[in-house]
Design a protein around this motif. Sequence first.
Motif, short mmCIF file in Angstrom:
data_model
loop_
_atom_site.label_atom_id
_atom_site.label_comp_id
_atom_site.label_asym_id
_atom_site.label_seq_id
_atom_site.Cartn_x
_atom_site.Cartn_y
_atom_site.Cartn_z
N LEU A 169 -7.99 -41.57 -42.12
CA LEU A 169 -6.85 -42.25 -41.50
C LEU A 169 -6.08 -41.30 -40.59
N TRP A 170 -5.67 -41.83 -39.46
CA TRP A 170 -4.76 -41.10 -38.56
C TRP A 170 -3.64 -42.07 -38.21
N VAL A 171 -2.41 -41.67 -38.41
CA VAL A 171 -1.29 -42.53 -38.02
C VAL A 171 -0.64 -41.93 -36.79
N ALA A 172 -0.66 -42.69 -35.71
CA ALA A 172 -0.09 -42.20 -34.45
C ALA A 172 0.34 -43.40 -33.63
N GLN A 173 0.93 -43.13 -32.49
CA GLN A 173 1.38 -44.23 -31.65
C GLN A 173 0.19 -45.08 -31.23
N ASP A 174 0.41 -46.38 -31.23
CA ASP A 174 -0.59 -47.30 -30.74
C ASP A 174 -0.83 -47.00 -29.26
N LEU A 175 -2.10 -46.90 -28.87
CA LEU A 175 -2.38 -46.53 -27.48
C LEU A 175 -1.98 -47.64 -26.50
N ASP A 176 -1.87 -48.89 -27.03
CA ASP A 176 -1.45 -49.99 -26.16
C ASP A 176 0.07 -50.18 -26.18
N ASP A 177 0.72 -49.62 -27.19
CA ASP A 177 2.16 -49.80 -27.34
C ASP A 177 2.76 -48.55 -27.97
N GLU A 179 5.49 -47.54 -28.53
CA GLU A 179 6.75 -47.66 -29.26
C GLU A 179 6.52 -47.90 -30.75
N ARG A 180 5.25 -48.14 -31.14
CA ARG A 180 5.00 -48.38 -32.57
C ARG A 180 3.84 -47.52 -33.06
N TYR A 181 3.91 -47.19 -34.35
CA TYR A 181 2.80 -46.47 -34.98
C TYR A 181 1.67 -47.44 -35.33
N ALA A 182 0.44 -46.97 -35.24
CA ALA A 182 -0.70 -47.76 -35.68
C ALA A 182 -1.55 -46.93 -36.63
N PRO A 183 -2.20 -47.59 -37.61
CA PRO A 183 -3.15 -46.88 -38.45
C PRO A 183 -4.52 -46.86 -37.76
N LEU A 463 1.74 -42.66 -44.23
CA LEU A 463 1.89 -44.11 -44.44
C LEU A 463 3.32 -44.56 -44.16
N ARG A 464 4.27 -43.70 -44.52
CA ARG A 464 5.68 -44.08 -44.33
C ARG A 464 6.05 -44.25 -42.86
N LYS A 465 5.28 -43.64 -41.98
CA LYS A 465 5.59 -43.78 -40.54
C LYS A 465 5.40 -45.23 -40.07
N LEU A 466 4.43 -45.91 -40.71
CA LEU A 466 4.10 -47.27 -40.26
C LEU A 466 5.32 -48.17 -40.39
N GLY A 467 5.62 -48.87 -39.31
CA GLY A 467 6.77 -49.77 -39.34
C GLY A 467 8.08 -49.09 -38.98
N HIS A 468 8.06 -47.79 -38.79
CA HIS A 468 9.29 -47.08 -38.40
C HIS A 468 9.22 -46.64 -36.94
N PRO A 469 10.40 -46.33 -36.36
CA PRO A 469 10.38 -45.87 -34.96
C PRO A 469 9.62 -44.55 -34.83
N ILE A 470 9.12 -44.30 -33.64
CA ILE A 470 8.35 -43.07 -33.39
C ILE A 470 9.26 -41.85 -33.49
N ASP A 471 8.81 -40.86 -34.24
CA ASP A 471 9.55 -39.60 -34.35
C ASP A 471 9.00 -38.64 -33.29
N ARG A 472 9.74 -38.52 -32.18
CA ARG A 472 9.24 -37.70 -31.08
C ARG A 472 9.47 -36.21 -31.28
N SER A 473 10.09 -35.87 -32.39
CA SER A 473 10.31 -34.44 -32.65
C SER A 473 9.20 -33.85 -33.53
N GLU A 474 8.30 -34.71 -34.01
CA GLU A 474 7.27 -34.22 -34.93
C GLU A 474 6.28 -33.28 -34.25
N TRP A 475 5.94 -32.21 -34.94
CA TRP A 475 4.90 -31.31 -34.46
C TRP A 475 3.61 -31.54 -35.24
#
Length: 686
Positions: A169-177, A179-183, A463-475
């Motif tokens: 599993l990789w949780v990251a921004q949806d490539l089409d959107d 503004e949201r995380y996708a699994p 998993l907790r990222k899903l459904g939450h706003p994108i954290d742009r400070s994450e490294w």
Amino acid sequence: MRRFLSLLVLCLAIPALLARVPKAGAAASRTGLDLPGMDRSVTPGDDFFAYANGAWIKRTNIPADRGSYGVGHEVADLTDRRTADLIKAAAASKAPAGSDLRKIGDCYTSFMDEKAIEAKGLSPLKPALQAIEAIGDRQALAHYLGTTLRADVDVLNATNYYTPNLFGLWVAQDLDDPERYAPFLLQGGLGLPERSYYLDPSEGMAAVRSQYLAHVAAMLSLAGIPDAAARAAAVVELETRMAQAHASREESGDVLKGNNHWIRADFAKKAPGLDWEAFFGAAGLTQPEVFVVWQPAAFTGLSALTAAVPLGTWKDYFTFHAIQHRSRVLPKAVRNQSFSFYGKVLSGASKPRDRWKYAVDQTNEALGEVVGKAYVARYFPASEKARAQKMVANILAAFRTRIERLDWMSVETQAKALAKLATLKVGVGYPDRWQDYQGLKIVAGDAFGNAERAERFEYARNLRKLGHPIDRSEWVMTPQTVNAVNLPVMNALNFPAAILQPPYFDPKRPMVMDYGAIGAVIGHEISHSFDDSGSLFDASGKLNNWWTPEDLKHFQTSADQLVKQYDAYQPFPGLHINGRQTLGENIADVAGLAAAYDAYRLSLHGKPAPLVQGLTGDQQFFLSYAQSWREKSREPLLRQQILTDGHAPAAYRPATVRNLDAWYAAFQVKPGQALYLSPADRVKVW
Ligand SMILES: [Zn+2]
């Protein structure tokens, strides 16, 4: 994409695979260029890597515990020794229970306590073995598979396509959107590094396979499984069928092939066999309605295998992977067996690394940013951060000027490219906000449990990222990682503190040498936003074609030229570099070096560069670049890298210079020499 060094990808994939730390970092304290390390009997235009590094190559022996050795390892060695000291100081500080310092101390000390590990034998593995034993039907099989899912792959940032579990599993921004995380779900399940290890008919690969079979049998025996040889054969047969279903490394690197959105109900239809609801339930993925399935045909094939292959074979397969995965924190007999295959056969090392080095790795994996925070406080002064930020600004400015001057690009495409460059978020040294490890339980004396809990903690964090706003400070890399990365969907760069050290970045030497070393790395990471897949994302991080058709065609023609250039390199008879698989990295190398070169020229403000060590400024620049890639590899590891890595091997990266006009003048390179390219054949993508 997005890492410029390759030494860690495989390390994380199969911990024993790569030995990372050498005995002595001979040149780590060197300042300036290593002139005695050059081989002036070689014509630079024939082999620039050997010209810059030939004497070093001849005199350097790869340490017995490693598959390769070079500049990156020297720096990683120094960083690991410093990190170990920091962790040991934390352990000695008797920090309060539950505090971050106590956790890193306990994590390290437990890992080092071989006596306790030996005394426990295989008992820590018991819950897993019992869970496997209890699998009585296909639904239970799906449930077990769900419990093995981890956040252990990464498609676009650190580019790690390998997981030993059936899926990753990789949780990251949806490539089409964005503004949201996708699994994102990726193929996995192999014990060998890549599908070709199972399918390549060559003698060399057949030999690796027979040794792998013996290894699986030995591990099953250690786990107390009777009739291990026959059962191992069935396990390897199952993995071979998985390999047949797998997409190739090259295909997996293709963003357009990977961006497949499946709704939950699609899985049963498009990939029948596995009880997907049981799988998702056990994996804690009950909420998401949409997934990104990166290798759809592989999902169809792997899912079918869960229905077709006897349960008993699956259970033996799980048993092997359970013991293999935790071999570092199991008794010596298990560790030695694991090293005999992953260390000796796959990387060519002859002895394991010192235990403390694995302990540093384990602590970095579990509590990376706690360690990183201590590391930068001690070793990354604000002055070095400021100096690095200045260099980044200069290279960004040079890159901007390059885009503005591209004669082939239309004004519309140019404006989009400039907008993208302007929004790039560059992180230097360490993140603005540190990760919180409050929920991670580290128990003194429980190395196995700590490893297990750290992995689950990281999974739960994702998993907790899903459904939450994108954290742009994450490294995505810790500050103590000797590497750098471009995050294309975030349109961001991370330059960890550990790579901003000599000999990449050295306050004691002429700036031009820094431009050739770390400057080229900075340029490389910036350029990833504009490589074959990075250029598919717009300024917001959306997968969105912002090119006019003519401009795109021109870009692709240049890219194809670069594919041919790298396809022609043949490290071993019959095994050439895959120009398509390494294209993004090669574009970033060419464009990054060109931008770093421009920035260095701009920094002179029209004055000539001073001669240093008898070399002109341009010679210093290109030699510094070639010496920053010095590395020597054992054959098994180099072969593995060619098959699995998105990067060309280190020894081939300095050849990038042949695409820059300035290199020809600096070293009097003439037609007929091996690296000579006519001006029309020099690739200038950006
Ligand atoms: Zn890269």
